[in-house]
Design a protein around this motif. Sequence first.
Motif, PDB file in Angstrom:
ATOM      1  N   GLN A   1       0.848  -1.198   0.000  1.00 18.38           N
ATOM      2  CA  GLN A   1       0.000   0.000   0.000  1.00 18.38           C
ATOM      3  C   GLN A   1       0.887   1.253   0.000  1.00 18.38           C
ATOM      4  O   GLN A   1       2.108   1.170  -0.049  1.00 18.38           O
ATOM      5  CB  GLN A   1      -0.937   0.008   1.202  1.00 18.38           C
ATOM      6  N   GLY A   2       0.248   2.424   0.037  1.00 21.64           N
ATOM      7  CA  GLY A   2       1.025   3.651   0.064  1.00 21.64           C
ATOM      8  C   GLY A   2       0.354   4.683   0.952  1.00 21.64           C
ATOM      9  O   GLY A   2      -0.870   4.687   1.114  1.00 21.64           O
ATOM     10  N   ILE A   3       1.196   5.552   1.518  1.00 19.51           N
ATOM     11  CA  ILE A   3       0.646   6.636   2.341  1.00 19.51           C
ATOM     12  C   ILE A   3       0.524   7.866   1.446  1.00 19.51           C
ATOM     13  O   ILE A   3       1.514   8.279   0.826  1.00 19.51           O
ATOM     14  CB  ILE A   3       1.588   6.965   3.513  1.00 19.51           C
ATOM     15  N   LEU A   4      -0.668   8.405   1.381  1.00 17.63           N
ATOM     16  CA  LEU A   4      -0.880   9.584   0.539  1.00 17.63           C
ATOM     17  C   LEU A   4      -0.702  10.851   1.364  1.00 17.63           C
ATOM     18  O   LEU A   4      -1.330  11.016   2.422  1.00 17.63           O
ATOM     19  CB  LEU A   4      -2.296   9.560  -0.057  1.00 17.63           C
ATOM     20  N   PHE A   5       0.195  11.729   0.865  1.00 18.68           N
ATOM     21  CA  PHE A   5       0.405  13.029   1.507  1.00 18.68           C
ATOM     22  C   PHE A   5      -0.126  14.119   0.593  1.00 18.68           C
ATOM     23  O   PHE A   5      -0.025  14.021  -0.630  1.00 18.68           O
ATOM     24  CB  PHE A   5       1.899  13.288   1.727  1.00 18.68           C
ATOM     25  N   LYS A   6      -0.691  15.141   1.219  1.00 19.31           N
ATOM     26  CA  LYS A   6      -1.148  16.291   0.436  1.00 19.31           C
ATOM     27  C   LYS A   6      -0.635  17.522   1.151  1.00 19.31           C
ATOM     28  O   LYS A   6      -0.917  17.713   2.330  1.00 19.31           O
ATOM     29  CB  LYS A   6      -2.677  16.275   0.421  1.00 19.31           C
ATOM     30  N   LYS A   7       0.119  18.332   0.443  1.00 24.97           N
ATOM     31  CA  LYS A   7       0.729  19.525   1.031  1.00 24.97           C
ATOM     32  C   LYS A   7       1.439  19.174   2.343  1.00 24.97           C
ATOM     33  O   LYS A   7       1.310  19.879   3.352  1.00 24.97           O
ATOM     34  CB  LYS A   7      -0.320  20.605   1.306  1.00 24.97           C
ATOM     35  N   GLY A   8       2.103  18.022   2.355  1.00 29.18           N
ATOM     36  CA  GLY A   8       2.886  17.623   3.511  1.00 29.18           C
ATOM     37  C   GLY A   8       2.106  16.931   4.630  1.00 29.18           C
ATOM     38  O   GLY A   8       2.694  16.479   5.600  1.00 29.18           O
TER      39      GLY A   8
ATOM     40  N   LEU B   1      -0.412  13.857   6.055  1.00 32.37           N
ATOM     41  CA  LEU B   1      -0.879  12.500   5.743  1.00 32.37           C
ATOM     42  C   LEU B   1      -2.395  12.545   5.570  1.00 32.37           C
ATOM     43  O   LEU B   1      -3.114  13.028   6.446  1.00 32.37           O
ATOM     44  CB  LEU B   1      -0.487  11.573   6.894  1.00 32.37           C
ATOM     45  N   VAL B   2      -2.874  12.045   4.432  1.00 31.22           N
ATOM     46  CA  VAL B   2      -4.312  12.087   4.173  1.00 31.22           C
ATOM     47  C   VAL B   2      -4.951  10.729   4.415  1.00 31.22           C
ATOM     48  O   VAL B   2      -5.902  10.597   5.178  1.00 31.22           O
ATOM     49  CB  VAL B   2      -4.588  12.551   2.717  1.00 31.22           C
ATOM     50  N   ARG B   3      -4.430   9.684   3.749  1.00 30.91           N
ATOM     51  CA  ARG B   3      -4.988   8.337   3.927  1.00 30.91           C
ATOM     52  C   ARG B   3      -4.028   7.302   3.347  1.00 30.91           C
ATOM     53  O   ARG B   3      -3.039   7.657   2.702  1.00 30.91           O
ATOM     54  CB  ARG B   3      -6.356   8.225   3.256  1.00 30.91           C
ATOM     55  N   ARG B   4      -4.381   6.018   3.561  1.00 30.43           N
ATOM     56  CA  ARG B   4      -3.602   4.934   2.972  1.00 30.43           C
ATOM     57  C   ARG B   4      -4.352   4.395   1.755  1.00 30.43           C
ATOM     58  O   ARG B   4      -5.590   4.346   1.768  1.00 30.43           O
ATOM     59  CB  ARG B   4      -3.339   3.837   4.000  1.00 30.43           C
ATOM     60  N   ILE B   5      -3.580   4.042   0.707  1.00 31.39           N
ATOM     61  CA  ILE B   5      -4.194   3.575  -0.538  1.00 31.39           C
ATOM     62  C   ILE B   5      -3.561   2.241  -0.917  1.00 31.39           C
ATOM     63  O   ILE B   5      -2.340   2.077  -0.812  1.00 31.39           O
ATOM     64  CB  ILE B   5      -3.904   4.567  -1.691  1.00 31.39           C
ATOM     65  N   LYS B   6      -4.407   1.292  -1.368  1.00 29.41           N
ATOM     66  CA  LYS B   6      -3.859   0.005  -1.824  1.00 29.41           C
ATOM     67  C   LYS B   6      -2.989   0.238  -3.055  1.00 29.41           C
ATOM     68  O   LYS B   6      -3.312   1.094  -3.885  1.00 29.41           O
ATOM     69  CB  LYS B   6      -5.016  -0.934  -2.212  1.00 29.41           C
ATOM     70  N   GLU B   7      -1.925  -0.547  -3.184  1.00 28.48           N
ATOM     71  CA  GLU B   7      -1.008  -0.353  -4.323  1.00 28.48           C
ATOM     72  C   GLU B   7      -1.757  -0.413  -5.647  1.00 28.48           C
ATOM     73  O   GLU B   7      -1.496   0.373  -6.558  1.00 28.48           O
ATOM     74  CB  GLU B   7       0.097  -1.417  -4.285  1.00 28.48           C
ATOM     75  N   ALA B   8      -2.728  -1.317  -5.744  1.00 26.21           N
ATOM     76  CA  ALA B   8      -3.464  -1.486  -7.008  1.00 26.21           C
ATOM     77  C   ALA B   8      -4.265  -0.240  -7.374  1.00 26.21           C
ATOM     78  O   ALA B   8      -4.582  -0.018  -8.544  1.00 26.21           O
ATOM     79  CB  ALA B   8      -4.393  -2.693  -6.895  1.00 26.21           C
TER      80      ALA B   8
END
Length: 375
Positions: A330-337, A339-346
Amino acid sequence: MQRHKTREVRCGKLVIGGDHPIWVQSLTTTKTADVEATRTEIRSMLDAGCEIVRVAVFDQADAQALGAVKSFLGDLPLVADIHFNYKFALTAIEQGAEKVRLNPGNIAGLSGEFGTLGRERVKIVAEAARRKGVCMRVGVNSGSIEKDLLEKHGYPKPECMVESALRHVEWLERCGFRDLVVSIKSTNTQWMIENYRLWAKASDVPTHLGVTEAGLPGYGTLKSAIGIGSLLCDGIGDTIRVSLTGEKALEVRAAFDILKACGRRVLSPELVACPECGRIAIDLKKVVNEVRERIRDVTIPIRISLLGCAVNGPGEAAEADLGIAGERGQGILFKKGRLVRRIKEADMVDELEKEVRAMAAERDAAAAPITVRHQ
Ligand code: SF4
């Protein structure tokens, strides 16, 4: 980063110099008199974003064909590249070229001197250009330096090239012509950089940057990036061309990439990706390539940071508008520095594309200027 202050010179619908954008130029490889082939090549250059089109004028047939080439270009500036024969420049001006590139050292008639005859011919071209509102690039290169300057300096070193360019500019200004751009290119990257640095200390005439005959894409792109990029980072340069052997669209794209990497003109998202190492937690190459393809049409100057693991993720993502740091599967999504949410790699590519397009829509709604970050 302060931009070197240059005078403004009109080139058709564009203005070169001053605080205006640094324009991207390219040169066709066709025989200009073959209008269909020339138009086909120009189309691919324009598709890549080329803003100033230069064509070679080898003889009168080429010069006469410029009207037909120009009608295809519409209001985009056409530059006629003239060597040796000043009469071709006069025809090019009549045919609608907005700029002529010539080397007064060569117009002198191959004598290796910039004597009375050469000066008179250049004056005739300048007068015709002034009547039509056409600008002129004085293009000095090592093969066209006057004999007396070569004797004085020993070889075409930067001081010699700059002295030659100053001499030509001075003559044109004495003729009352000031709509000038100068290029002092060299195949030697270090000399090329030095040429333009010396020029910037001596004159306010805008400059066209390039490393002459840089070579094939790859090494040629690298040479151009070092030469042009160093100067852009100094604040020098008003138009640029990456001279590569091969497809012209490649040199146009390379020129925009150099402008972006120097922060001089950012017209599309910048993808920052880590080089990968043993800590990699996702298939980063696949994500980066897919994201790049998905957002090719997006024209907002945002930075997207894609990192293979979370080791440096939060710190590096802080500088980006959007960022992903990989975790296992998975990946950690950052927005303007943040942490917003975690997203599955797919789902990573889809989600990133959505976020990028949402940012683009926000900018459109706010009607914020989206083309230039640092000018
Ligand atoms: S971000 Fe992670 S995977 Fe990428 S190079 Fe740095 S430590 Fe390695």
